[in-house]
Design a protein around this motif. Sequence first.
Motif, PDB file in Angstrom:
ATOM      1  N   GLU A 125       0.822  -1.206   0.000  1.00 30.86           N
ATOM      2  CA  GLU A 125       0.000   0.000   0.000  1.00 30.86           C
ATOM      3  C   GLU A 125       0.861   1.262   0.000  1.00 30.86           C
ATOM      4  OE1 GLU A 125      -3.656   2.141   2.409  1.00 30.86           O
ATOM      5  OE2 GLU A 125      -2.621   0.468   3.384  1.00 30.86           O
ATOM      6  N   THR A 126       1.870   1.317   0.840  1.00 31.70           N
ATOM      7  CA  THR A 126       2.705   2.512   0.931  1.00 31.70           C
ATOM      8  C   THR A 126       3.433   2.768  -0.371  1.00 31.70           C
ATOM      9  OG1 THR A 126       2.984   2.035   3.288  1.00 31.70           O
ATOM     10  CG2 THR A 126       4.452   3.671   2.329  1.00 31.70           C
ATOM     11  N   ARG A 129       0.792   4.005  -2.968  1.00 31.72           N
ATOM     12  CA  ARG A 129       0.405   5.399  -2.742  1.00 31.72           C
ATOM     13  C   ARG A 129       1.492   6.348  -3.245  1.00 31.72           C
ATOM     14  NH1 ARG A 129      -3.763   6.709   0.827  1.00 31.72           N
ATOM     15  NH2 ARG A 129      -4.812   4.880   1.697  1.00 31.72           N
ATOM     16  N   ASN A 133       1.382   9.133  -6.242  1.00 28.32           N
ATOM     17  CA  ASN A 133       1.720  10.524  -5.947  1.00 28.32           C
ATOM     18  C   ASN A 133       2.892  11.035  -6.777  1.00 28.32           C
ATOM     19  OD1 ASN A 133      -0.302  11.061  -4.063  1.00 28.32           O
ATOM     20  ND2 ASN A 133       0.922  10.332  -2.353  1.00 28.32           N
ATOM     21  N   LEU A 171      -7.210   2.492  -2.338  1.00 24.25           N
ATOM     22  CA  LEU A 171      -6.230   2.828  -3.382  1.00 24.25           C
ATOM     23  C   LEU A 171      -6.862   3.026  -4.753  1.00 24.25           C
ATOM     24  CD1 LEU A 171      -3.433   0.308  -2.360  1.00 24.25           C
ATOM     25  CD2 LEU A 171      -3.403   2.790  -2.030  1.00 24.25           C
ATOM     26  N   PHE A 175      -4.926   6.326  -6.380  1.00 28.30           N
ATOM     27  CA  PHE A 175      -3.499   6.025  -6.391  1.00 28.30           C
ATOM     28  C   PHE A 175      -3.120   4.982  -7.435  1.00 28.30           C
ATOM     29  CE2 PHE A 175      -4.608   7.396  -2.113  1.00 28.30           C
ATOM     30  CZ  PHE A 175      -3.698   8.418  -1.916  1.00 28.30           C
TER      31      PHE A 175
END
Length: 191
Positions: A125-126, A129, A133, A171, A175
């Motif tokens: 997930e990190t 993201r 971005n 997400l 994202f």
Amino acid sequence: MTSPRFLPALIVVDVQRAFDEWEAAGKRRNNPDAVARIADLLTAFRQNGAPIFHIRHEGTKPTSSFRPGGSGYAVKDEAREAPGEPVVVKHVNSAFIGTDLESRLRAAGIATIVICGATTNHCVETTTRMAGNLGFDTRLVRDATWTFDRVGPDGEKYSAEEIHAMTLSNLNGEFARIVTTDDVIAAFAAR
């Protein structure tokens, strides 16, 4: 997903033996076929000559399951890198922090990335993201990632399936585009 000029890159996040050890210790996960789907993605990317980046988590705490030299640090056999495929070592959740992953992708002219690995609600997930971005056209492969049951701060238990589904929902669209392994392989076939 692909264009005549550029191929997507596959980012394989933390497919390490520590997760097998967690399961052996009684932690319950979802998506038992995720590693097989990761192997399918690796095969498809290799057959199409598309770039692959392997991410390894290197724990810094003495109690980390991912400490270098420990049994959990090793990559699972099904996701082992082939000669010439880079391995990027990270120390935090995101594969973009403290690494040269972004500069490698930009230098290669890669605009689209496909992410798979473990765990859905942490490092996957990190990384997803941040990829979104940073402006990458990001695809997260829902059947090629997994997570574990967790207990929330209020003591309520959440199943791995619930956590996985909520992470994908969070997400999706903002994202990344959420896809399946079959979607990715079909995009190669349609080139």
